[in-house]
Write a protein that holds these residues in place. Structure first.
Motif, short mmCIF file in Angstrom:
data_model
loop_
_atom_site.label_atom_id
_atom_site.label_comp_id
_atom_site.label_asym_id
_atom_site.label_seq_id
_atom_site.Cartn_x
_atom_site.Cartn_y
_atom_site.Cartn_z
N ARG A 114 0.93 -1.30 0.01
CA ARG A 114 0.00 -0.05 0.02
C ARG A 114 0.81 1.22 0.05
N THR A 115 1.89 1.26 0.76
CA THR A 115 2.79 2.36 0.85
C THR A 115 3.57 2.79 -0.59
N GLU B 39 -8.80 14.19 0.41
CA GLU B 39 -7.49 13.59 -0.03
C GLU B 39 -6.61 14.52 -0.29
N VAL C 216 0.61 14.76 0.66
CA VAL C 216 1.68 15.48 0.94
C VAL C 216 2.84 15.36 1.02
N LYS D 123 4.74 12.38 3.08
CA LYS D 123 4.00 12.42 4.44
C LYS D 123 2.79 11.71 4.60
N THR D 124 2.30 11.25 3.54
CA THR D 124 0.97 10.46 3.46
C THR D 124 1.25 9.09 3.07
N GLY D 125 1.88 8.12 3.45
CA GLY D 125 2.40 7.03 3.06
C GLY D 125 1.53 5.75 3.51
N THR D 126 0.53 6.32 4.20
CA THR D 126 -0.46 4.93 4.63
C THR D 126 -1.95 5.58 4.64
N LEU D 127 -2.68 4.78 4.74
CA LEU D 127 -4.19 4.95 4.69
C LEU D 127 -4.70 5.86 6.00
N THR D 128 -3.85 5.77 6.96
CA THR D 128 -4.03 6.71 7.88
C THR D 128 -4.13 7.92 7.82
N ASP D 129 -3.01 8.41 6.93
CA ASP D 129 -2.57 9.77 6.74
C ASP D 129 -3.02 10.32 5.34
N TYR D 130 -3.13 9.22 4.34
CA TYR D 130 -3.75 9.56 3.17
C TYR D 130 -5.45 9.22 3.34
N MET D 131 -6.07 10.38 3.39
CA MET D 131 -7.30 10.24 3.80
C MET D 131 -8.65 9.83 2.83
#
Lengths: 268, 790
Positions: free
Chosen positions: B281-282, B685, B688, B697-705
């Motif tokens: 995913r990352t 989404e 970043v 800075k948005t390499g997971t689905l926690t941070d990539y919304m």
């Protein structure tokens, strides 16, 4: 997304778990619901050498009334707390907070002991544990919540010490938890909890620093008869939150004030 | 004539029972005996020189079979990766791109080495042991200053960061002078990660005895991949088979060939064993092409009475480190920027800018969401400037005469824009909403109503219009229809279904055209070993308007031949033979009829007419005469919490027109998904990067919304039907429509809600902190801020 290699052992009693932790030492991690630990392992941000799985320890999954206290076993799942009539009756704030954790999958697996031991300031239970003066019981000792959450992801737990219970006072007066987030399953950008108790208010804040925060200045202002809106202005006193992708420090402090006001006003 | 029975039928998707019960087959479900797992070592830097690669420790790691770097792949991969080859630009710079970096890396995530191991776990462990010594170089991260003379260069040997600079229509300043009001706005289009549910993946097996390569790949267009790989790997297309089975979403990100699409087959050839790579995913968020990543400087002028005068658009597009294979397609935002309206003049220029981020490429809508967003934002800004209702200014300027030739020479085929808007306003209860808004404002509550009257160009496309853009392969479409002796039918198509429902809709078309029961028709796609020599894939809402027509055309060839055979059997003249609901008969004798299946059986028997070949099968290639032009109006209703900046999306109304509808349920489903994806851009989404380090800075689905169903209201859908005159089925595309329309509707609603604060424009995503900052700033700046204060 593939964790580093680790050993795995399943414990069927607290004693066995402690023994296993002793065997593996500092490099071992306790596996309960795994909803914080496993993502960290998949990103290799955590690389424990061993996991001690406590999911088989039945005695840790309990909700017990004990006079003016409510004893929650560490392995109690969020969904259990959310739906428990005892919790709804004796400490409805806890049931409300449990219902706000993650999504269905997380609530079905995640445990209160796991959240408390993980000591993430963005966790919801630490906030109410702190503001209500809960006690964290381990296989060795009982630690007051105020002495437990010492820093981000940091607690006084020793390598072979596991949380067995979280003990809350009974409180069924007006209460409210407001978890401000963009998606329903997200962590709180900021959370605010209010609980009327023993004639006064307890106010807690989530994700506004390295540990959960009890907003004593707000509690005192309310005690002195300040209106919620005025008292809530104190919510950001002394806060020094770090900024992240979701919110700047300034915005978090603003939210702390707004959400505190709303939590008090909406407490029912 | 066959009567229409299946076309227009709201039947369930036949692929769904398989997919929703977990029985879909995706790349990671396939394996071959002796498969090795490949892990890619990627650059952690946005821009760096590779000083050395030390594989010593990794070589000794458990399970390691091989480690390959640029020097190994250079032996088996020829040339460079394709990049928007014939995009006509006054100035053009296409940095050569090899699937794996040699001396310099130009974005975080660019492949540097690969490791092949016996198990998947071993490959990640071993990859972590490869030590690459980098010398970091200054990175181009700031799009707005990337063209400054002293800006760093995305590639150290490049003269500047201009990928292209093309003026479609130059400015005519005199026309803008005719406007009573002119509004100017910079409009950002943040980078988006397509994030299909199934990440990319490749499994390749090389057969040494017959020098052939079989590749299982999550792709939207396997034939193009085969074409590209044939050239790069030096294996004829006849010996490359690309299979794209169930594909768990693409959204445009699985059109272009990727590094791994070359590296995995090449590694299979080098190692002599099957090789599998499944994207994490990352990796997906970091290295799969991004969408959008642009900003626009726009000026628009209008008369006091609302008559639109002139529009001036400059697009600055973040190409990324390399020009994506179809990246330049996003420049079509300029060509569509005039939207559904008559303008006296428009000028447009696109500038593609090289940066040190992953390349951008088409993402659901690809240029059209950007066009709609900027056009609909400017219309609202003009409406506000002249104090006109946003619906009224649209109504006044809608194009009403069709076909309509745009300033750019594009021909809108058909439309009834006002009708769609009226219907949307009626469903929304527009007048009542305006009254509620007024009442709410008195109580310090901020409701907003946003309109987006969208149009788009899709159905790519006419050969003359598309061949130059792809480097020679025109985007027509192919289909093959084979009728078996029992009368059952298999249809092979060159399009690829990865959520569009082709398994259902194409047989619906065939059922009506051939009069064969729907259940007797099978659809096959996604395997280059089957069907016509070339297929063109699925993207740009083209499958129905182009591919569906190819299916229809091939089916008609079947009917034509069957009629000849029926006439022979009936001993009648061909023109006297009727075909109705799957049966042939001689005019006036409908009781003596033969089903198509009977004719099919006869076609394999003896006694065929002289010169007629056996069998009943046909291949058709369809080249449309024009693009198709769907349209509609969406209305969003929001309430903004002025204290926190939180947006509550309360209602979402969409009235869309895609011409004739084959399956209403599938059309609605496409619109639902599209709307959700556009709202996701409007509210959630954003990729970043840290501008200093170039790190994502948005390499997971926690941070990539990615929003979930919890974040959406129930969509209120309806449609108008204005058939396309471009094709016999009267159809237009609908796969991207929702996304094209919805970001503008939501942002217009938010701006409308916040107008009491003097806020005219909000960029995306309209996150609560961003809105709170804007509200706070306006409260600080406003002299009569009391009005807006709670």
């Amino acid at each position: 997304m593939i964790p580093a290699a680790f050993e795995y052992a399943k414990a069927s009693s607290v004693e066995e778990a402690v023994k296993l932790l002793g065997k593996y030492g500092e490099d071992a991690k306790v596996l309960a619901g795994g909803h914080s630990l496993i993502p960290l392992m998949r990103l290799r941000l955590a690389q424990p050498k061993a996991l001690v799985d406590i999911n088989g320890i039945k005695e840790l999954d309990h909700i017990k009334e004990d006079g003016s206290k409510l004893r929650i076993g560490a392995l109690t799942r969020h969904v259990t707390l959310q739906n428990s009539n005892v919790v709804k009756d004796k400490l409805p704030l806890l049931a409300e907070v449990a219902g706000e954790v993650g999504d269905n999958q997380v609530r079905n697996m995640g445990t209160i002991g796991g959240v408390v031991a993980h000591a993430d300031a963005a966790g919801d239970y630490p906030t109410i544990a702190l503001m209500l003066d809960a006690e964290i019981v381990t296989n060795r000792r009982t630690i007051a919540a105020k002495d437990f959450f010492t820093d981000i992801f940091t607690t006084p737990l020793e390598a072979d010490e596991i949380v067995t219970e979280v003990v809350f006072p009974v409180a069924n007066g007006p209460h409210k938890y407001i978890k401000f987030r963009r998606r329903l399953f997200d962590w709180a950008i900021v959370g605010a909890a209010a609980q009327k108790m023993n004639g006064g208010w307890r106010i807690g804040l989530t994700n506004v620093g390295s540990t959960p925060v009890r907003a004593k200045a707000v509690e005192e202002a309310l005690q002195k008869g300040a209106k919620p809106e005025e008292a809530a202005q104190q919510a950001s006193e002394g806060l020094n939150p770090s900024g992240d992708l979701r919110a700047s420090p300034e915005y978090k402090k603003h939210l702390a004030r707004v959400l505190t006001k709303r939590a008090i006003e909406q407490a029912g | 004539m066959a009567i229409t029975t299946m076309i227009g039928a709201k039947i369930h998707r036949r692929e769904d029972p398989r997919l929703v019960s977990g029985e879909g087959r995706y790349i990671d479900d396939f394996t071959r005996p002796g498969t090795l797992f490949l892990s890619v070592v990627r650059s952690p830097h946005a821009h760096a020189r590779i000083k050395s690669i030390d594989i010593t420790a990794a070589t000794k790691a458990p399970g390691v079979v091989a480690i390959y770097t640029h020097k190994d792949f250079a032996k088996v991969i020829a040339g460079t990766m394709p990049a928007a080859p014939a995009f006509v630009a006054e100035k053009k710079q296409i940095p050569p791109r090899f699937p794996i970096a040699d001396k310099e890396v130009a974005y975080q995530g660019e492949p540097v080495a690969v490791v092949l191991t016996e198990t998947k776990y071993q490959s990640t462990d071993a990859a972590n042991l490869i030590e690459v010594d980098y010398e970091p170089l200054p990175a181009v991260m700031d799009l707005e200053h990337a063209l400054d003379a002293n800006a760093p260069k995305a590639h150290s040997n490049a003269p500047d960061n201009v990928g292209w600079d093309l003026t479609y229509i130059p400015e005519d300043a005199n026309v803008m002078k005719e406007a009573d009001v002119v509004v100017k706005q910079r409009i950002l289009q943040q980078r988006l990660a397509p994030t299909p549910m199934e990440p990319r993946g490749v499994l390749a097996e090389y057969s040494r005895p017959d020098a052939s390569m079989t590749i299982w790949m999550s792709s939207q267009n396997p034939h193009f991949i085969r074409l590209f790989l044939a050239g790069a790997l030096g294996i004829p297309e006849t010996r490359i088979r690309v299979i794209s089975p169930d594909v768990g979403g693409g959204f445009g990100s699985k059109i272009s060939p990727y590094s791994e699409d070359y590296l995995v087959p090449a590694a299979a050839k080098l190692s002599g064993r099957p090789v599998k790579w499944i994207e994490t995913r990352t990796e997906s968020i970091q290295t799969t092409t991004h969408g959008r990543g642009q900003y626009f400087d726009v000026e628009a002028g209008a008369k006091k009475d609302g008559t639109l005068v002139a529009l001036k658009v400059t697009q600055y597009l973040d190409i990324g480190a390399y020009v994506g294979t179809f990246g330049a397609f996003q420049a079509c935002a300029c060509l569509l920027s005039t939207g559904a309206y008559n303008w006296k003049h428009v000028s447009a220029r696109t500038v593609g800018i090289l940066t040190n981020r992953v390349p951008t490429d088409p993402y659901r809508g690809a240029g059209r969401p950007e066009a709609t967003h900027l056009c609909e934002r400017m219309i609202d800004l003009l409406a506000e400037a002249i104090q006109m209702d946003p619906a009224a200014i649209r109504r006044k300027n809608f194009i009403t005469e069709f076909p309509h030739t745009s300033h750019f020479g594009l021909v809108y085929d058909s439309g009834e824009y006002e009708k769609a808007m009226d219907k949307a306003m009626e469903i929304a209860g527009y007048e009542k909403l305006r009254r509620e808004q007024e009442e709410a404002r008195k109580k310090g509550r901020y409701l907003g109503i946003g309109i987006s009257s969208w149009i788009e160009i899709c159905g790519f496309g006419p050969s003359a219009g598309t061949a130059p853009a792809t480097g020679g392969i025109a985007l027509v479409e192919s289909a093959q229809v084979r009728v078996f002796p029992t009368g059952s039918v298999t249809v092979y198509v060159g399009t690829h279904s990865h959520g569009q429902g082709h398994d259902t809709t194409f047989p619906q078309i065939v059922a009506d055209t051939l009069g064969v029961p729907y259940d007797m028709i099978e659809l096959r796609h996604g395997d280059t070993a089957e069907g016509p020599a070339f297929g063109y894939g699925t993207y740009g809402s083209r499958s129905l308007a182009v591919g569906g027509m190819a299916v229809h055309k091939a089916s008609k060839k079947i009917v034509d031949k069957a009629r000849k055979l029926a006439a022979h059997i009936f001993e009648a003249a061909e023109e006297d033979v009727e075909f109705d609901q799957g049966h042939f008969y001689v005019k006036g004798s409908p009781d003596k009829r033969k089903a198509l299946g009977e004719i099919a059986f006869a076609s394999f028997g003896a006694g065929l007419p002289e010169g007629m070949e056996h069998g009943l099968e046909a291949v058709a290639y369809y080249d449309p005469s024009n693009f198709v032009w769907p349209f509609g109006t969406h209305i969003a209703v929001v309430e903004v919490d002025a204290e926190t900046g939180a947006v509550d999306l309360q209602r979402y109304i969409a009235v869309d027109d895609c011409g004739n509808v084959i399956n209403p349920m599938i059309v609605d489903g496409q619109i639902h998904g599209g709307i959700a994806q556009g709202i996701a851009q409007a509210l959630f989404e954003e990729v970043v990067y840290d501008d200093d380090t170039g790190q994502m800075k948005t390499g997971t689905l926690t941070d990539y919304m990615i929003p979930t169903m919890n974040e959406f209201p129930l969509f209120e859908l309806d449609r108008t039907v204005t058939p396309s005159p471009t094709n016999e089925l009267g159809v237009k595309g609908i796969g991207e429509a929702g996304t094209i329309a919805s970001s503008a509707a939501v942002i217009n609603a938010i701006c409308d809600a916040l107008s009491p604060f003097g806020i005219k424009h909000v960029d995306m995503p309209a996150s609560p902190d961003r809105l709170w900052n804007q509200i706070k700033a306006s409260r600080g700046a406003s002299h009569n801020g009391k009005e807006a204060r709670k």
